[in-house]
Design a protein around this motif. Structure first.
Motif, PDB file in Angstrom:
ATOM      1  N   GLU A  53       0.829  -1.207   0.000  1.00  0.00           N
ATOM      2  CA  GLU A  53       0.000   0.000   0.000  1.00  0.00           C
ATOM      3  C   GLU A  53       0.865   1.259   0.000  1.00  0.00           C
ATOM      4  O   GLU A  53       0.591   2.217  -0.736  1.00  0.00           O
ATOM      5  CB  GLU A  53      -0.932   0.005   1.220  1.00  0.00           C
ATOM      6  CG  GLU A  53      -1.849   1.203   1.265  1.00  0.00           C
ATOM      7  CD  GLU A  53      -2.792   1.191   2.467  1.00  0.00           C
ATOM      8  OE1 GLU A  53      -3.662   2.066   2.506  1.00  0.00           O
ATOM      9  OE2 GLU A  53      -2.662   0.309   3.342  1.00  0.00           O
ATOM     10  N   THR A  54       1.930   1.263   0.775  1.00  0.00           N
ATOM     11  CA  THR A  54       2.846   2.404   0.835  1.00  0.00           C
ATOM     12  C   THR A  54       3.563   2.580  -0.502  1.00  0.00           C
ATOM     13  O   THR A  54       3.691   3.697  -1.011  1.00  0.00           O
ATOM     14  CB  THR A  54       3.881   2.197   1.961  1.00  0.00           C
ATOM     15  OG1 THR A  54       3.194   2.000   3.185  1.00  0.00           O
ATOM     16  CG2 THR A  54       4.825   3.377   2.074  1.00  0.00           C
ATOM     17  N   ILE A  55       4.002   1.480  -1.070  1.00  0.00           N
ATOM     18  CA  ILE A  55       4.729   1.517  -2.337  1.00  0.00           C
ATOM     19  C   ILE A  55       3.811   2.000  -3.457  1.00  0.00           C
ATOM     20  O   ILE A  55       4.173   2.889  -4.238  1.00  0.00           O
ATOM     21  CB  ILE A  55       5.303   0.121  -2.667  1.00  0.00           C
ATOM     22  CG1 ILE A  55       6.258  -0.333  -1.571  1.00  0.00           C
ATOM     23  CG2 ILE A  55       6.005   0.135  -4.015  1.00  0.00           C
ATOM     24  CD1 ILE A  55       6.571  -1.818  -1.606  1.00  0.00           C
ATOM     25  N   VAL A  56       2.610   1.439  -3.526  1.00  0.00           N
ATOM     26  CA  VAL A  56       1.646   1.806  -4.573  1.00  0.00           C
ATOM     27  C   VAL A  56       1.270   3.285  -4.459  1.00  0.00           C
ATOM     28  O   VAL A  56       1.245   4.004  -5.460  1.00  0.00           O
ATOM     29  CB  VAL A  56       0.399   0.894  -4.512  1.00  0.00           C
ATOM     30  CG1 VAL A  56      -0.734   1.443  -5.362  1.00  0.00           C
ATOM     31  CG2 VAL A  56       0.756  -0.528  -4.940  1.00  0.00           C
ATOM     32  N   ALA A  57       0.989   3.744  -3.251  1.00  0.00           N
ATOM     33  CA  ALA A  57       0.614   5.147  -3.060  1.00  0.00           C
ATOM     34  C   ALA A  57       1.740   6.073  -3.495  1.00  0.00           C
ATOM     35  O   ALA A  57       1.506   7.103  -4.141  1.00  0.00           O
ATOM     36  CB  ALA A  57       0.257   5.395  -1.599  1.00  0.00           C
ATOM     37  N   LYS A  58       2.957   5.703  -3.184  1.00  0.00           N
ATOM     38  CA  LYS A  58       4.119   6.505  -3.563  1.00  0.00           C
ATOM     39  C   LYS A  58       4.252   6.554  -5.080  1.00  0.00           C
ATOM     40  O   LYS A  58       4.436   7.619  -5.676  1.00  0.00           O
ATOM     41  CB  LYS A  58       5.376   5.895  -2.936  1.00  0.00           C
ATOM     42  CG  LYS A  58       6.600   6.785  -2.917  1.00  0.00           C
ATOM     43  CD  LYS A  58       7.367   6.730  -4.205  1.00  0.00           C
ATOM     44  CE  LYS A  58       8.610   7.545  -4.189  1.00  0.00           C
ATOM     45  NZ  LYS A  58       8.450   8.956  -4.372  1.00  0.00           N
ATOM     46  N   ILE A  59       4.131   5.419  -5.742  1.00  0.00           N
ATOM     47  CA  ILE A  59       4.264   5.359  -7.197  1.00  0.00           C
ATOM     48  C   ILE A  59       3.166   6.173  -7.868  1.00  0.00           C
ATOM     49  O   ILE A  59       3.430   6.936  -8.805  1.00  0.00           O
ATOM     50  CB  ILE A  59       4.243   3.895  -7.690  1.00  0.00           C
ATOM     51  CG1 ILE A  59       5.515   3.179  -7.242  1.00  0.00           C
ATOM     52  CG2 ILE A  59       4.101   3.836  -9.205  1.00  0.00           C
ATOM     53  CD1 ILE A  59       5.490   1.684  -7.457  1.00  0.00           C
ATOM     54  N   LEU A  60       1.935   6.038  -7.403  1.00  0.00           N
ATOM     55  CA  LEU A  60       0.824   6.774  -8.000  1.00  0.00           C
ATOM     56  C   LEU A  60       1.032   8.287  -7.915  1.00  0.00           C
ATOM     57  O   LEU A  60       0.616   9.024  -8.804  1.00  0.00           O
ATOM     58  CB  LEU A  60      -0.502   6.383  -7.343  1.00  0.00           C
ATOM     59  CG  LEU A  60      -0.994   4.968  -7.633  1.00  0.00           C
ATOM     60  CD1 LEU A  60      -2.266   4.674  -6.836  1.00  0.00           C
ATOM     61  CD2 LEU A  60      -1.223   4.739  -9.109  1.00  0.00           C
ATOM     62  N   ARG A  61       1.677   8.750  -6.862  1.00  0.00           N
ATOM     63  CA  ARG A  61       1.942  10.191  -6.715  1.00  0.00           C
ATOM     64  C   ARG A  61       2.988  10.687  -7.696  1.00  0.00           C
ATOM     65  O   ARG A  61       2.983  11.862  -8.068  1.00  0.00           O
ATOM     66  CB  ARG A  61       2.413  10.508  -5.294  1.00  0.00           C
ATOM     67  CG  ARG A  61       1.349  10.562  -4.264  1.00  0.00           C
ATOM     68  CD  ARG A  61       1.836  11.181  -2.949  1.00  0.00           C
ATOM     69  NE  ARG A  61       3.095  10.659  -2.448  1.00  0.00           N
ATOM     70  CZ  ARG A  61       3.225   9.583  -1.653  1.00  0.00           C
ATOM     71  NH1 ARG A  61       2.160   8.910  -1.286  1.00  0.00           N
ATOM     72  NH2 ARG A  61       4.401   9.194  -1.237  1.00  0.00           N
ATOM     73  N   PHE A  62       3.895   9.820  -8.115  1.00  0.00           N
ATOM     74  CA  PHE A  62       5.036  10.294  -8.893  1.00  0.00           C
ATOM     75  C   PHE A  62       5.136   9.751 -10.312  1.00  0.00           C
ATOM     76  O   PHE A  62       6.159   9.902 -10.961  1.00  0.00           O
ATOM     77  CB  PHE A  62       6.340  10.016  -8.129  1.00  0.00           C
ATOM     78  CG  PHE A  62       6.481  10.898  -6.929  1.00  0.00           C
ATOM     79  CD1 PHE A  62       6.900  12.211  -7.061  1.00  0.00           C
ATOM     80  CD2 PHE A  62       6.147  10.442  -5.672  1.00  0.00           C
ATOM     81  CE1 PHE A  62       7.007  13.031  -5.963  1.00  0.00           C
ATOM     82  CE2 PHE A  62       6.247  11.256  -4.567  1.00  0.00           C
ATOM     83  CZ  PHE A  62       6.679  12.563  -4.705  1.00  0.00           C
TER      84      PHE A  62
END
Length: 139
Positions: A53-62
């Motif tokens: 969840e942390t990784i996906v959220a980070k990727i979606l932001r950038f």
């Protein structure tokens, strides 16, 4: 004690790298996902507990702007707590592939359009320097 300090410092560096990691303008989705994966795997190897969840959220932001549609669709239709990094990678790669195929079709049409005017010009100047009047030869 010394080894633990090295791990702490290494994790701090990796966390900073992870937080500042963003997709470059002309970077492929595969390359970006590989960079993210490499950092995450190093963090995990040093004992960091990081969830998808942390990784996906980070990727979606950038992700770059060409992925805006994918990001919006994922955020609206998926529960990010259940969405896996591998799923995001697959969606991103598929979207990029569709964009590339679409871009290739447009380039092909543009190239074809460029060729046609030069062909039609060649037809219109088929008079070998002679005039087009009704009259015959004048002195």
């Amino acid at each position: 004690m010394g080894e633990k300090n090295v791990i702490v410092v290494k994790l701090q560096t990796l966390r900073r790298d992870f937080e500042t990691l963003s997709m470059k303008k002309y970077e492929s989705a595969q390359d970006y996902m590989s960079r993210v994966s490499a950092i995450v795997n190093l963090m995990k190897s040093y004992g960091e507990k990081i969830v998808d969840e942390t990784i996906v959220a980070k990727i979606l932001r950038f992700l770059t702007s060409k992925f805006e549609d994918v990001v919006a669709a994922i955020e609206e239709s998926k529960d990010l707590s259940d969405y896996m990094f591998d799923e995001l990678t697959g969606s991103s790669l598929a979207h990029e592939d569709r964009l590339n195929r679409s871009h290739e079709k447009v380039e092909g049409k543009a190239f074809k359009m460029k060729e046609e005017p030069s062909f039609s010009k060649a037809k219109s100047f088929n008079f070998s320097g002679r005039g087009r009047g009704r009259g015959g030869f004048r002195r």
